[in-house]
Design a protein around this motif. Structure first.
Motif, PDB file in Angstrom:
ATOM      1  N   ILE A 103       0.831  -1.205   0.000  1.00 45.02           N
ATOM      2  CA  ILE A 103       0.000   0.000   0.000  1.00 45.02           C
ATOM      3  C   ILE A 103       0.866   1.256   0.000  1.00 45.02           C
ATOM      4  O   ILE A 103       0.606   2.223  -0.724  1.00 45.02           O
ATOM      5  N   SER A 104       1.938   1.238   0.796  1.00 43.83           N
ATOM      6  CA  SER A 104       2.824   2.399   0.880  1.00 43.83           C
ATOM      7  C   SER A 104       3.478   2.697  -0.462  1.00 43.83           C
ATOM      8  O   SER A 104       3.531   3.858  -0.912  1.00 43.83           O
ATOM      9  N   ILE A 105       3.976   1.662  -1.144  1.00 44.65           N
ATOM     10  CA  ILE A 105       4.637   1.876  -2.439  1.00 44.65           C
ATOM     11  C   ILE A 105       3.619   2.281  -3.502  1.00 44.65           C
ATOM     12  O   ILE A 105       3.908   3.099  -4.377  1.00 44.65           O
ATOM     13  N   ALA A 106       2.393   1.714  -3.431  1.00 41.31           N
ATOM     14  CA  ALA A 106       1.345   2.090  -4.385  1.00 41.31           C
ATOM     15  C   ALA A 106       1.005   3.579  -4.251  1.00 41.31           C
ATOM     16  O   ALA A 106       0.846   4.286  -5.262  1.00 41.31           O
ATOM     17  N   LEU A 107       0.914   4.065  -3.018  1.00 37.89           N
ATOM     18  CA  LEU A 107       0.654   5.492  -2.803  1.00 37.89           C
ATOM     19  C   LEU A 107       1.809   6.331  -3.338  1.00 37.89           C
ATOM     20  O   LEU A 107       1.594   7.383  -3.966  1.00 37.89           O
ATOM     21  N   GLN A 108       3.038   5.866  -3.115  1.00 33.22           N
ATOM     22  CA  GLN A 108       4.207   6.583  -3.623  1.00 33.22           C
ATOM     23  C   GLN A 108       4.180   6.642  -5.147  1.00 33.22           C
ATOM     24  O   GLN A 108       4.461   7.686  -5.744  1.00 33.22           O
ATOM     25  N   ALA A 109       3.825   5.512  -5.777  1.00 33.14           N
ATOM     26  CA  ALA A 109       3.760   5.466  -7.236  1.00 33.14           C
ATOM     27  C   ALA A 109       2.711   6.434  -7.770  1.00 33.14           C
ATOM     28  O   ALA A 109       2.932   7.153  -8.753  1.00 33.14           O
ATOM     29  N   ALA A 110       1.535   6.443  -7.123  1.00 34.02           N
ATOM     30  CA  ALA A 110       0.465   7.347  -7.552  1.00 34.02           C
ATOM     31  C   ALA A 110       0.852   8.803  -7.349  1.00 34.02           C
ATOM     32  O   ALA A 110       0.449   9.684  -8.117  1.00 34.02           O
ATOM     33  N   GLU A 111       1.671   9.035  -6.334  1.00 33.24           N
ATOM     34  CA  GLU A 111       2.082  10.395  -5.986  1.00 33.24           C
ATOM     35  C   GLU A 111       3.164  10.917  -6.932  1.00 33.24           C
ATOM     36  O   GLU A 111       3.334  12.133  -7.083  1.00 33.24           O
ATOM     37  N   THR A 112       3.884  10.000  -7.572  1.00 30.93           N
ATOM     38  CA  THR A 112       5.030  10.403  -8.404  1.00 30.93           C
ATOM     39  C   THR A 112       4.731  10.299  -9.887  1.00 30.93           C
ATOM     40  O   THR A 112       5.635  10.083 -10.697  1.00 30.93           O
ATOM     41  N   GLY A 113       3.447  10.409 -10.253  1.00 35.61           N
ATOM     42  CA  GLY A 113       3.108  10.561 -11.657  1.00 35.61           C
ATOM     43  C   GLY A 113       2.660   9.314 -12.380  1.00 35.61           C
ATOM     44  O   GLY A 113       2.569   9.310 -13.603  1.00 35.61           O
ATOM     45  N   HIS A 114       2.354   8.230 -11.659  1.00 32.89           N
ATOM     46  CA  HIS A 114       1.875   7.003 -12.280  1.00 32.89           C
ATOM     47  C   HIS A 114       0.383   6.826 -12.000  1.00 32.89           C
ATOM     48  O   HIS A 114      -0.123   7.261 -10.971  1.00 32.89           O
ATOM     49  N   LEU A 115      -0.300   6.178 -12.936  1.00 32.39           N
ATOM     50  CA  LEU A 115      -1.701   5.818 -12.723  1.00 32.39           C
ATOM     51  C   LEU A 115      -1.727   4.382 -12.199  1.00 32.39           C
ATOM     52  O   LEU A 115      -1.272   3.459 -12.884  1.00 32.39           O
ATOM     53  N   VAL A 116      -2.223   4.209 -10.977  1.00 34.64           N
ATOM     54  CA  VAL A 116      -2.184   2.922 -10.298  1.00 34.64           C
ATOM     55  C   VAL A 116      -3.600   2.404 -10.096  1.00 34.64           C
ATOM     56  O   VAL A 116      -4.456   3.104  -9.530  1.00 34.64           O
ATOM     57  N   PHE A 117      -3.855   1.189 -10.561  1.00 34.70           N
ATOM     58  CA  PHE A 117      -5.113   0.491 -10.304  1.00 34.70           C
ATOM     59  C   PHE A 117      -4.825  -0.635  -9.312  1.00 34.70           C
ATOM     60  O   PHE A 117      -3.819  -1.351  -9.458  1.00 34.70           O
ATOM     61  N   ALA A 118      -5.716  -0.828  -8.338  1.00 31.61           N
ATOM     62  CA  ALA A 118      -5.489  -1.883  -7.349  1.00 31.61           C
ATOM     63  C   ALA A 118      -6.813  -2.352  -6.778  1.00 31.61           C
ATOM     64  O   ALA A 118      -7.853  -1.701  -6.945  1.00 31.61           O
ATOM     65  N   THR A 119      -6.782  -3.496  -6.094  1.00 31.30           N
ATOM     66  CA  THR A 119      -7.993  -4.037  -5.468  1.00 31.30           C
ATOM     67  C   THR A 119      -7.812  -4.164  -3.964  1.00 31.30           C
ATOM     68  O   THR A 119      -6.692  -4.295  -3.459  1.00 31.30           O
TER      69      THR A 119
END
Length: 350
Positions: free
Chosen positions: A212-228
């Motif tokens: 979850i922490s890395i997913a938030l970081q990815a979304a914060e740094t310009g990536h579009l993240v889909f997750a369940t």
């Protein structure tokens, strides 16, 4: 020897979504949400070991022997793919198989609203698709990824356990990584994905704090993240993301989540009363400035009110979606009443 491929072909021909195989029972299919026992003799332990050996990949054998359960995928040419969980019960192998069609269905095929396509146009951020096990989360995500694949020149990286739908390269380049075979864990694969020049990242399941922490970081740094996530509604989804962190980090996470969350889609399947399959009910949250403020301030219990007044934007509550399915004659009054009792909401509630 028991012909597992013939059995799986029969299951698909009957419209089964799942197949359950265990000792002392005949094969059992889940058809339109209900368990149906196939005719014939009950399976014995010899049948189960033979079917396990026919299905399990060589590289999963040791994991099964060490841990007594393992996930993997299995394919039959011209028929489809299957997500398999092998496990021990009462000292004998048992198998649960989920049918994964080769063809990726469109949002229209799935009965999902066009407003979901807006998430595919976002340049960055986090989109969460939630619901209980077997509610079609992976199918919805596959449809959204396919929209991006068809419309945009992007690099898409997926992390799945196991890989279910196979995406062909269209306008986008799609690289699919399987936990266990291609990477050690969701967190490890997600951390590596940030060094693979992705535009879009799909995380099959956000299971732990690291992921979850890395997913938030990815979304914060310009990536579009889909997750369940395995949550039932939008407010509990947001709370689950925040609550996984230690108390002293939760306010920072609220700020992160408020800045990155683009929307939440919670879904649930109901049997159609005409017996032709299942219909999906949705709760849709599109993140507005009001929602971002509520997340930052820890007032997620008020988000439902925003959804109730956000119909023009495409938002809807689960209650209103279920009631609409009943009003259209798609699901029965009994299912509507059962849902209302489970949720503790009045039948006319929005």
């Amino acid at each position: 020897m028991f012909d597992i491929d013939a059995l799986l072909r029969e299951a698909v021909s009957q419209g089964a979504s799942d197949i359950h195989l265990c000792e002392a029972q005949p094969p059992i299919f889940r058809v339109h949400g209900k368990l149906v026992r196939r005719g014939g003799m009950p399976l014995d332990s010899k049948d189960m070991y033979q079917m396990l050996q026919a299905l399990i990949p060589d590289d999963k054998q040791k994991e099964f022997e060490d841990h007594h359960d393992v996930d993997f995928s299995y394919a039959i040419n011209g028929l489809g793919r299957f997500r398999v969980n092998a496990y021990m019960q009462r000292g004998t192998p048992a198998l649960a198989l989920r049918v994964i069609p080769f063809r990726i269905l469109s949002l229209k095929d799935l009965g999902l609203p066009d407003v979901l396509t807006t998430f595919c146009e976002k340049p960055h951020g986090l989109v969460l698709v939630t619901g209980p096990t077997g509610s079609g989360k992976s199918t919805t995500l596959a449809a959204l990824i396919d929209i991006i694949n068809e419309r945009h020149e992007k690099h898409i990286v997926t992390l799945e356990d196991p890989i279910e739908f196979l995406h062909r390269h269209k306008k986008s380049v799609v690289n699919q990584r399987e936990v266990g075979a291609d990477t050690g864990s969701f967190a490890r694969g997600l951390r590596a994905a940030l060094r693979q020049d992705p535009d879009v990242i799909l995380v099959g399941e956000m299971r732990d704090l690291d992921t979850i922490s890395i997913a938030l970081q990815a979304a914060e740094t310009g990536h579009l993240v889909f997750a369940t996530l395995h949550t039932n509604d939008t407010a509990s989804t947001i709370d689950r993301v925040i609550d996984v962190f230690p108390p002293d980090q939760q306010q920072q996470v609220r700020v992160q989540l408020a800045a990155t969350l683009q929307g939440v889609v919670a879904q649930r399947l109901f049997p159609r009363q005409d017996g032709t399959g299942r219909a999906v009910a949705l709760e849709i949250l599109i993140t507005t400035n009001a929602v971002r403020n509520l997340i930052r301030e820890g007032k997620t219990h008020q988000i439902l009110s925003v959804i109730q007044t956000g119909g023009k934007m495409g938002m809807c509550t689960m209650e209103s979606s279920v009631k609409e399915l009943h009003d259209q004659g798609v699901i029965s009054l009994e299912d509507l009443q059962r849902y209302a009792q489970d949720r503790g909401t009045p039948l006319g509630g929005k």
